[in-house]
Write a protein that holds these residues in place. Structure first.
Motif, short mmCIF file in Angstrom:
data_model
loop_
_atom_site.label_atom_id
_atom_site.label_comp_id
_atom_site.label_asym_id
_atom_site.label_seq_id
_atom_site.Cartn_x
_atom_site.Cartn_y
_atom_site.Cartn_z
N ASP A 17 0.85 -1.17 0.00
CA ASP A 17 0.00 0.00 0.00
C ASP A 17 0.89 1.23 0.00
O ASP A 17 1.98 1.19 0.56
N LEU A 18 0.41 2.33 -0.58
CA LEU A 18 1.25 3.52 -0.65
C LEU A 18 1.33 4.25 0.69
O LEU A 18 0.37 4.27 1.44
N THR A 19 2.50 4.83 0.96
CA THR A 19 2.61 5.72 2.11
C THR A 19 3.36 6.98 1.68
O THR A 19 4.16 6.94 0.76
N GLU A 20 3.07 8.09 2.36
CA GLU A 20 3.84 9.31 2.09
C GLU A 20 4.87 9.52 3.17
O GLU A 20 5.62 10.49 3.15
N ASN A 21 4.89 8.60 4.14
CA ASN A 21 5.84 8.71 5.25
C ASN A 21 6.99 7.73 5.01
O ASN A 21 6.87 6.53 5.22
N ILE A 22 8.11 8.29 4.60
CA ILE A 22 9.24 7.46 4.21
C ILE A 22 9.73 6.58 5.36
O ILE A 22 10.21 5.45 5.15
N LYS A 23 9.57 7.05 6.59
CA LYS A 23 10.09 6.31 7.75
C LYS A 23 9.33 5.01 8.02
O LYS A 23 9.84 4.13 8.69
N GLU A 24 8.08 4.92 7.54
CA GLU A 24 7.33 3.68 7.80
C GLU A 24 7.36 2.75 6.58
O GLU A 24 6.78 1.67 6.60
N ALA A 25 8.09 3.15 5.52
CA ALA A 25 8.07 2.35 4.29
C ALA A 25 8.91 1.08 4.41
O ALA A 25 9.99 1.09 5.01
N ASP A 26 8.39 -0.03 3.83
CA ASP A 26 9.18 -1.27 3.73
C ASP A 26 9.98 -1.26 2.43
O ASP A 26 10.97 -1.97 2.29
N LEU A 27 9.50 -0.47 1.47
CA LEU A 27 10.19 -0.36 0.19
C LEU A 27 10.17 1.11 -0.24
O LEU A 27 9.11 1.74 -0.24
N ILE A 28 11.38 1.63 -0.55
CA ILE A 28 11.49 3.02 -0.99
C ILE A 28 11.99 3.00 -2.42
O ILE A 28 13.05 2.43 -2.71
N LEU A 29 11.21 3.61 -3.33
CA LEU A 29 11.62 3.62 -4.74
C LEU A 29 11.80 5.04 -5.22
O LEU A 29 11.05 5.94 -4.84
N ILE A 30 12.80 5.23 -6.09
CA ILE A 30 12.92 6.51 -6.77
C ILE A 30 12.93 6.22 -8.27
O ILE A 30 13.70 5.39 -8.75
N ASN A 31 11.99 6.84 -8.97
CA ASN A 31 11.87 6.65 -10.41
C ASN A 31 12.53 7.86 -11.08
O ASN A 31 12.00 8.96 -11.05
N THR A 32 13.69 7.63 -11.66
CA THR A 32 14.61 8.72 -12.01
C THR A 32 14.51 9.18 -13.46
O THR A 32 14.01 8.46 -14.33
N CYS A 33 15.06 10.37 -13.70
CA CYS A 33 15.14 10.96 -15.04
C CYS A 33 16.62 11.25 -15.31
O CYS A 33 17.35 11.65 -14.41
N SER A 34 17.05 11.08 -16.56
CA SER A 34 18.47 11.34 -16.83
C SER A 34 18.67 12.32 -17.97
O SER A 34 19.75 12.43 -18.54
N VAL A 35 17.61 13.04 -18.30
CA VAL A 35 17.67 13.88 -19.49
C VAL A 35 18.66 15.04 -19.33
O VAL A 35 19.30 15.46 -20.28
N ARG A 36 18.82 15.52 -18.11
CA ARG A 36 19.88 16.51 -17.81
C ARG A 36 20.71 16.02 -16.64
O ARG A 36 20.30 15.13 -15.89
N GLU A 37 21.88 16.66 -16.48
CA GLU A 37 22.85 16.13 -15.52
C GLU A 37 22.46 16.35 -14.05
O GLU A 37 22.69 15.50 -13.20
N LYS A 38 21.85 17.50 -13.78
CA LYS A 38 21.59 17.89 -12.40
C LYS A 38 20.84 16.84 -11.57
O LYS A 38 21.30 16.43 -10.52
N PRO A 39 19.68 16.36 -12.09
CA PRO A 39 18.95 15.38 -11.29
C PRO A 39 19.74 14.11 -11.05
O PRO A 39 19.55 13.43 -10.03
N VAL A 40 20.65 13.77 -11.97
CA VAL A 40 21.45 12.56 -11.80
C VAL A 40 22.40 12.76 -10.62
O VAL A 40 22.57 11.88 -9.77
N HIS A 41 23.01 13.95 -10.53
CA HIS A 41 23.87 14.26 -9.38
C HIS A 41 23.12 14.17 -8.08
O HIS A 41 23.60 13.66 -7.08
N LYS A 42 21.88 14.70 -8.15
CA LYS A 42 21.08 14.74 -6.92
C LYS A 42 20.67 13.34 -6.44
O LYS A 42 20.40 13.14 -5.27
N LEU A 43 20.64 12.40 -7.40
CA LEU A 43 20.18 11.05 -7.06
C LEU A 43 20.93 10.47 -5.86
O LEU A 43 20.34 9.93 -4.93
N PHE A 44 22.28 10.61 -5.90
CA PHE A 44 23.05 9.93 -4.86
C PHE A 44 22.85 10.59 -3.49
O PHE A 44 22.80 9.88 -2.47
N SER A 45 22.68 11.92 -3.46
CA SER A 45 22.42 12.52 -2.15
C SER A 45 21.02 12.12 -1.67
O SER A 45 20.79 11.88 -0.49
#
Ligand code: 5AD
Ligand code: SF4
Length: 432
Positions: free
Chosen positions: A33-61
């Motif tokens: 089930d979806l949650t907006e509270n990251i602390k209670e999540a059993d699975l955390i997903l990030i669906n990323t974009c790579s069209v420009r460099e900035k968001p890729v850098h931000k991914l690791f932080s």
């Protein structure tokens, strides 16, 4: 016990739909089930974009932060376009990541979930006929994919390397999705693909003859469909037949995205866009002639390698002539796996920043002029969203965001609204 999923989605509408598919598979097959509270999540997903460099850098932080706040035992997965192009590098750099799932491998979400350190990023994988489980984040509009991948080889763009070659989804599957969405109450259908008006060029299983114009007609005939939008069309494939269907089919919303990228034919050639400045201007003026109320939005890149002052001036000329209602403008960002990153004459960052500012200032001027003309006009608005301050927002057929004072009872309804307060991003009005 039901498990909790936290998902963050970056990038374009394709990614939004991919996230819906991921959620659907996890809800229906793995009891998430979806949650907006990251602390209670059993699975955390990030669906990323790579069209420009900035968001890729931000991914690791960003995933570093997920790792700090997650509860013990929770998994982190990286999905989407950056997953496709970085693959196992992500796990090497961030060993706490449990799996990496590419933008063309979404249907494997329930497999990778159970394989520690799985990397599924095959860009030749064919998901064009996969029957995903159902999940839609909006009750009122439905995103529906009509193709996967992209065959264009624009020299700045990483997408052909993250989403693979273009394959159209068979029309019978699309129409089934449209019928299902319309039956569940979605009156607006949003067709998605990297190059929607190239639809029908290649299928992996379907044998019939069909193009985008014909598909639009079929979708508009489905019971319950009242509005159709689509993104993104390519200016090169805007033939007369397509423009005529766009103009004459009352179900098709009168808002067209025409990604210009540059107004200089020389730069367009270097970008391998396949059209000239003149072709673009011809299509845009034909569109304005055929559909006087049309909204034209665009994407523009400034500072592409070799872009001279004169080339940039030509972009400005096109902007002044077409008077786009919306411009998504970007500084060129060199991307791995693309030819343009190795071109000579890379434009210095200060020059690109200056050009971006000139372009954006011009656009604001144009917007102020356009939005003033909206005062007193009446639009049929399809209301979709509650907004702070007691407002409800929706869109006009030609894609203005329109807000009125009101509550839930307007949601999912078409209501005539008279514009009382113009604005750059949204108009305010009163129901009439
Ligand atoms: N640099 C800057 N902008 C880019 N886009 C795609 N690739 C790049 C890049 N390397 C922009 C294009 C495209 C939009 C989705 O992103 O304008 O239409
Ligand atoms: Fe969408 Fe392109 Fe970003 Fe992939 S790289 S999420 S296709 S905008």
């Amino acid at each position: 016990m039901t498990k909790k999923l936290y998902i963050e989605t970056l990038g374009c509408a394709m990614n939004v739909r991919d996230s819906e598919h991921i959620i659907a598979e996890l809800k229906n097959k793995e009891d998430f089930d979806l949650t907006e509270n990251i602390k209670e999540a059993d699975l955390i997903l990030i669906n990323t974009c790579s069209v420009r460099e900035k968001p890729v850098h931000k991914l690791f932080s960003e995933i570093g932060h997920f790792n700090k706040v997650k509860k013990p035992g929770a998994k982190i997965g990286v999905c989407g376009c950056t997953a496709s192009h970085l693959g196992e590098e992500i796990i090497k750099k961030a060993p706490y990541v449990s799996f990496v799932l590419g933008a063309r491998n979404v249907s494997k979400i329930t497999d990778v979930l159970h394989k520690e350190k799985a990397v599924e990023v095959d860009i030749d994988y064919d998901e064009s006929t996969y029957a995903f489980s159902d999940f839609r984040s909006s009750l009122y509009k439905a995103f529906i994919n009509i193709s996967i991948g992209c065959d264009k080889k624009c020299t700045f763009c990483i997408v052909p390397n993250t989403r693979g070659e273009e394959i159209s989804i068979p029309p019978d599957l699309i129409l089934k999705e449209v019928e299902k969405a319309a039956k569940s109450g979605a009156k607006e259908i949003f067709l998605l693909g990297q190059n929607v008006n190239n639809y029908g060029r290649r299928f992996s299983s379907y044998e019939g003859e069909i193009n985008f114009t014909k598909l639009l007609r079929l979708v508009s005939e489905v019971d319950g469909v009242e509005r159709i939008r689509f993104t993104s069309p390519h200016p090169l494939h805007m033939d007369d037949e397509f423009l005529e269907e766009f103009a004459n089919n009352p179900k098709i919303c009168k808002s067209m995205h025409m990604p210009l990228q540059s107004g200089s034919t020389k730069v367009l050639r270097d970008m391998k866009r396949g059209y000239t400045k003149e072709w673009f201007l011809n299509r845009a003026s034909k569109l304005r002639e055929m559909v006087p109320d049309v909204h034209i939005s665009t994407d523009i890149i400034v500072g592409f390698p070799g872009e001279s002052e004169k080339d940039f001036e030509e972009t400005i000329e096109v902007v002044k002539e077409v008077k786009f209602e919306q411009i998504f403008s970007f500084k060129y960002s060199p991307r791995p796996l693309t030819p343009a990153k190795d071109f000579e004459n890379q434009v210095p960052d200060e020059v690109a920043s200056e050009r971006l500012k000139i372009l954006q200032d011009l656009h604001f001027e144009i917007l102020d002029e356009i939005s003033k003309r909206e005062l007193g006009k009446v639009y049929k608005v399809y209301f979709e969203e509650l907004k702070p301050g007691g407002f409800v927002a929706g869109r006009s057929d030609n894609n203005w965001i329109v807000k009125v004072k009101g509550s839930e009872e307007l949601l999912g309804k078409f209501v005539d609204v008279k514009i009382t307060k113009p604005g750059r991003l949204a108009l305010e009005g009163e129901t009439v």
